[in-house]
Each structure stands twice: as C-alpha cells, then as structure tokens.
Design a protein around this motif. Sequence first.
Motif, PDB file in Angstrom:
ATOM      1  N   TYR A   1       0.803  -1.221   0.000  1.00  0.00           N
ATOM      2  CA  TYR A   1       0.000   0.000   0.000  1.00  0.00           C
ATOM      3  C   TYR A   1       0.836   1.271   0.000  1.00  0.00           C
ATOM      4  CZ  TYR A   1      -4.495  -2.290   0.389  1.00  0.00           C
ATOM      5  OH  TYR A   1      -5.623  -3.023   0.122  1.00  0.00           O
ATOM      6  N   ASP A   2       1.908   1.326   0.785  1.00  0.00           N
ATOM      7  CA  ASP A   2       2.673   2.574   0.828  1.00  0.00           C
ATOM      8  C   ASP A   2       4.184   2.346   0.815  1.00  0.00           C
ATOM      9  OD1 ASP A   2       3.101   1.535   3.309  1.00  0.00           O
ATOM     10  OD2 ASP A   2       2.068   3.118   4.411  1.00  0.00           O
ATOM     11  N   ASN A   3       4.595   1.141   0.412  1.00  0.00           N
ATOM     12  CA  ASN A   3       6.011   0.800   0.311  1.00  0.00           C
ATOM     13  C   ASN A   3       6.749   0.926   1.636  1.00  0.00           C
ATOM     14  OD1 ASN A   3       8.071  -0.203  -1.375  1.00  0.00           O
ATOM     15  ND2 ASN A   3       9.001   1.821  -1.528  1.00  0.00           N
ATOM     16  N   LYS A   4       6.027   0.832   2.727  1.00  0.00           N
ATOM     17  CA  LYS A   4       6.642   0.860   4.042  1.00  0.00           C
ATOM     18  C   LYS A   4       6.247  -0.416   4.788  1.00  0.00           C
ATOM     19  CE  LYS A   4       6.781   5.892   4.603  1.00  0.00           C
ATOM     20  NZ  LYS A   4       6.349   7.044   5.436  1.00  0.00           N
ATOM     21  N   GLY A   5       7.223  -1.191   5.107  1.00  0.00           N
ATOM     22  CA  GLY A   5       6.940  -2.423   5.815  1.00  0.00           C
ATOM     23  C   GLY A   5       6.420  -2.162   7.215  1.00  0.00           C
ATOM     24  N   ILE A   6       5.509  -2.982   7.661  1.00  0.00           N
ATOM     25  CA  ILE A   6       4.996  -2.899   9.028  1.00  0.00           C
ATOM     26  C   ILE A   6       5.606  -4.055   9.810  1.00  0.00           C
ATOM     27  CG2 ILE A   6       2.937  -2.922  10.488  1.00  0.00           C
ATOM     28  CD1 ILE A   6       1.328  -2.008   8.060  1.00  0.00           C
ATOM     29  N   PRO A   7       6.603  -3.787  10.654  1.00  0.00           N
ATOM     30  CA  PRO A   7       7.238  -4.876  11.425  1.00  0.00           C
ATOM     31  C   PRO A   7       6.331  -5.301  12.571  1.00  0.00           C
ATOM     32  CG  PRO A   7       8.203  -2.780  12.029  1.00  0.00           C
ATOM     33  CD  PRO A   7       7.226  -2.492  10.915  1.00  0.00           C
ATOM     34  N   ALA A   8       5.234  -5.961  12.211  1.00  0.00           N
ATOM     35  CA  ALA A   8       4.155  -6.221  13.169  1.00  0.00           C
ATOM     36  C   ALA A   8       4.606  -7.067  14.353  1.00  0.00           C
ATOM     37  CB  ALA A   8       2.980  -6.898  12.454  1.00  0.00           C
ATOM     38  N   PHE A   9       5.391  -8.101  14.092  1.00  0.00           N
ATOM     39  CA  PHE A   9       5.842  -8.946  15.201  1.00  0.00           C
ATOM     40  C   PHE A   9       6.722  -8.159  16.162  1.00  0.00           C
ATOM     41  CE2 PHE A   9       9.092 -11.760  17.036  1.00  0.00           C
ATOM     42  CZ  PHE A   9       8.279 -12.564  17.810  1.00  0.00           C
ATOM     43  N   CYS A  10       7.691  -7.436  15.615  1.00  0.00           N
ATOM     44  CA  CYS A  10       8.578  -6.630  16.459  1.00  0.00           C
ATOM     45  C   CYS A  10       7.803  -5.545  17.206  1.00  0.00           C
ATOM     46  CB  CYS A  10       9.660  -5.973  15.614  1.00  0.00           C
ATOM     47  SG  CYS A  10      10.793  -7.128  14.808  1.00  0.00           S
ATOM     48  N   GLU A  11       6.853  -4.932  16.540  1.00  0.00           N
ATOM     49  CA  GLU A  11       6.160  -3.786  17.122  1.00  0.00           C
ATOM     50  C   GLU A  11       5.113  -4.181  18.151  1.00  0.00           C
ATOM     51  OE1 GLU A  11       3.732   0.209  15.585  1.00  0.00           O
ATOM     52  OE2 GLU A  11       4.802  -1.082  14.174  1.00  0.00           O
ATOM     53  N   TYR A  12       4.438  -5.300  17.942  1.00  0.00           N
ATOM     54  CA  TYR A  12       3.290  -5.619  18.793  1.00  0.00           C
ATOM     55  C   TYR A  12       3.480  -6.839  19.697  1.00  0.00           C
ATOM     56  CZ  TYR A  12       0.965  -2.409  15.590  1.00  0.00           C
ATOM     57  OH  TYR A  12       0.636  -1.312  14.849  1.00  0.00           O
ATOM     58  N   ILE A  13       4.477  -7.677  19.410  1.00  0.00           N
ATOM     59  CA  ILE A  13       4.565  -8.931  20.158  1.00  0.00           C
ATOM     60  C   ILE A  13       5.925  -9.168  20.805  1.00  0.00           C
ATOM     61  CG2 ILE A  13       4.462 -11.451  19.996  1.00  0.00           C
ATOM     62  CD1 ILE A  13       2.379 -11.169  17.831  1.00  0.00           C
ATOM     63  N   CYS A  14       6.986  -9.110  20.061  1.00  0.00           N
ATOM     64  CA  CYS A  14       8.280  -9.673  20.442  1.00  0.00           C
ATOM     65  C   CYS A  14       8.724  -9.346  21.872  1.00  0.00           C
ATOM     66  CB  CYS A  14       9.361  -9.218  19.471  1.00  0.00           C
ATOM     67  SG  CYS A  14      10.950 -10.037  19.779  1.00  0.00           S
ATOM     68  N   PRO A  15       8.698 -10.311  22.784  1.00  0.00           N
ATOM     69  CA  PRO A  15       9.160 -10.062  24.154  1.00  0.00           C
ATOM     70  C   PRO A  15      10.670  -9.906  24.233  1.00  0.00           C
ATOM     71  CG  PRO A  15       8.587 -12.370  23.887  1.00  0.00           C
ATOM     72  CD  PRO A  15       8.186 -11.691  22.617  1.00  0.00           C
ATOM     73  N   ALA A  16      11.405 -10.515  23.288  1.00  0.00           N
ATOM     74  CA  ALA A  16      12.854 -10.337  23.265  1.00  0.00           C
ATOM     75  C   ALA A  16      13.193  -8.879  22.976  1.00  0.00           C
ATOM     76  CB  ALA A  16      13.475 -11.253  22.216  1.00  0.00           C
TER      77      ALA A  16
END
Length: 282
Positions: free
Chosen positions: A142-157
């Motif tokens: 959609y806008d050529n910008k990746g959404i790092p969804a796992f890193c942003e919303y989940i990753c506990p590490a």
Amino acid sequence: MGFTFGFRRRFVQIMTTCLTNWELTNLLSGKIYKGPGKNLCAPGLNCYSCPSATLSCPIGALQTVGGTSGFGISFYVSGFLLLLGVVMGRFVCGFLCPFGFFQELLHKLPLPKKKLFPPLIYGKYIILMFFVLLVPLWGGAYDNKGIPAFCEYICPAGTLEGAVPLLLTHPEFRQAAGMLFAWKFLLLIGVVIGCMTTYRFFCKALCPLGAIYGLMNPISLYRLRLAEQRCTACGICRGSCPMDINPARQTSSAECIMCGKCIEACPHNALYLGRENKERCC
C-alpha cells in the motif's frame, strides 16, 4: 573425564550470547551499535535495538526488507534462514539462540512446573504467517513501508533487550512511552511467567523463528537420529524430553531443538545427532 553433552551445549549457548551481544558498554550509555555487523543476521532471536547487539535479528530483517520491497522478499535474509534450516534445523534454537538460553535460565527457578497445552504449539505458525509475513507485505503493497508487526506488537525479546535498556538510559523515551509499551511489557511479564513454569514457553508457543526452523527439521542434514537396532522402546527418552515429544518415534519432529537430553538419558545409546541415518555398531 570428558565434558557431558549438556555442558558443551551450555558453553556454546554462553559463547553465542556473548558474541552476538559484544557491545556491553552500550547498555550503560543507551547507544545502539550500527557498525558493519548489523548488516548480518544472528542465527537466533536477538533484537536489533538491544544496545549490546552486534548483529541484526533475522525476523526483524525479514519483516523490514520484505515489506519495503512490495511483495518481494530479501534473498539474503530468506536464503540465510533456509540455509541454516536445511543444515541444522532447530539445532539453532537449542544451541545458538540467546533468548532461548534466557528461557532455560528462567525455568531453573524453583517454581511448580507444568507442560504446555498441546494445541498451543500451533500459535507460532499463526504468528509467522500473519505478523511476520502477511502484515509486512500488506504494508509494503500500500505505501512501500513495511509494518514490522511482530517486532512492534509482540516480540518479548525486543521489549527485554531493546525497549527496557533504552528506557532506563533515556529519560525522554520514558516520557514518550505509552499504551503500546504497556501492552508489550505485560506480554513480556506473561512470557517470563510462562517460561518459569513451562520449559521454553515462548519457543513452544509463540516464536516465529522456531516455526521456520522447525518446518525444516525433517529435511535438515544435522538432526536427531535413531539406531533402531539398539532401541528397546523403554520410554526413558520420552520422559527426559523437555519439548514433550517422543524422540524414539519423532526424530524429525518440528518441536525437537536437539538439546541432547534424550541422548544422555538413553541407556542403550540408541539416539544421536548426526548427518546420516545409519545403524551404529558401537
């Protein structure tokens, strides 16, 4: 007297954790290392934003590069993961992942232990498909910008290794922390509690990197093998397996991290790690 398999594995885990987090002084300053090492990926889960990290996280790189290139994917990142998976499978999880090592240390705390509810092992595949692959590609389309969804919303590490150290060293970041950090911190607490009571809770239920390597366990060159003529089906290996599988019947299981506990427990020397499935005579 030679070192045991478990001792050697622990040594490799410690060395891998140190080598992928060499910039320890950055933990005091809150700086993020951005040298040439960050052009390469660590084999295990280790956050890019961790001040001490010297390598990039393969899951973060897969999301970022895949999303920013539309529907394309990074040949380097995907090739790196495929190569490791085909050669070693989840050996990476058992030996080379700093966050996996951290989970094992948590599990040593003297608290009641329990097994994971079996259907939860499929959670990591859902996270891989949705948060690591589909959402980043959707954002890139959609806008050529990746959404790092796992890193942003989940990753506990990422929360433990990146967000917490940076908030401790940067007062301006603490002022900007909002509901997203609160959610991820609560998730981190939940994962920590889960790991205290269930061996490698995050690996079993939530880790997309473990899902990738696990899918390649059946074809990996180096994996758990069984010398069938030695096996008496005594069940001792099953009782010793912290990943809740039956090693003698599931040598190619996607859940096997090749920790070697079944190898040490087997009284008949029937299980081993190797490249070829051949009958051993000694």
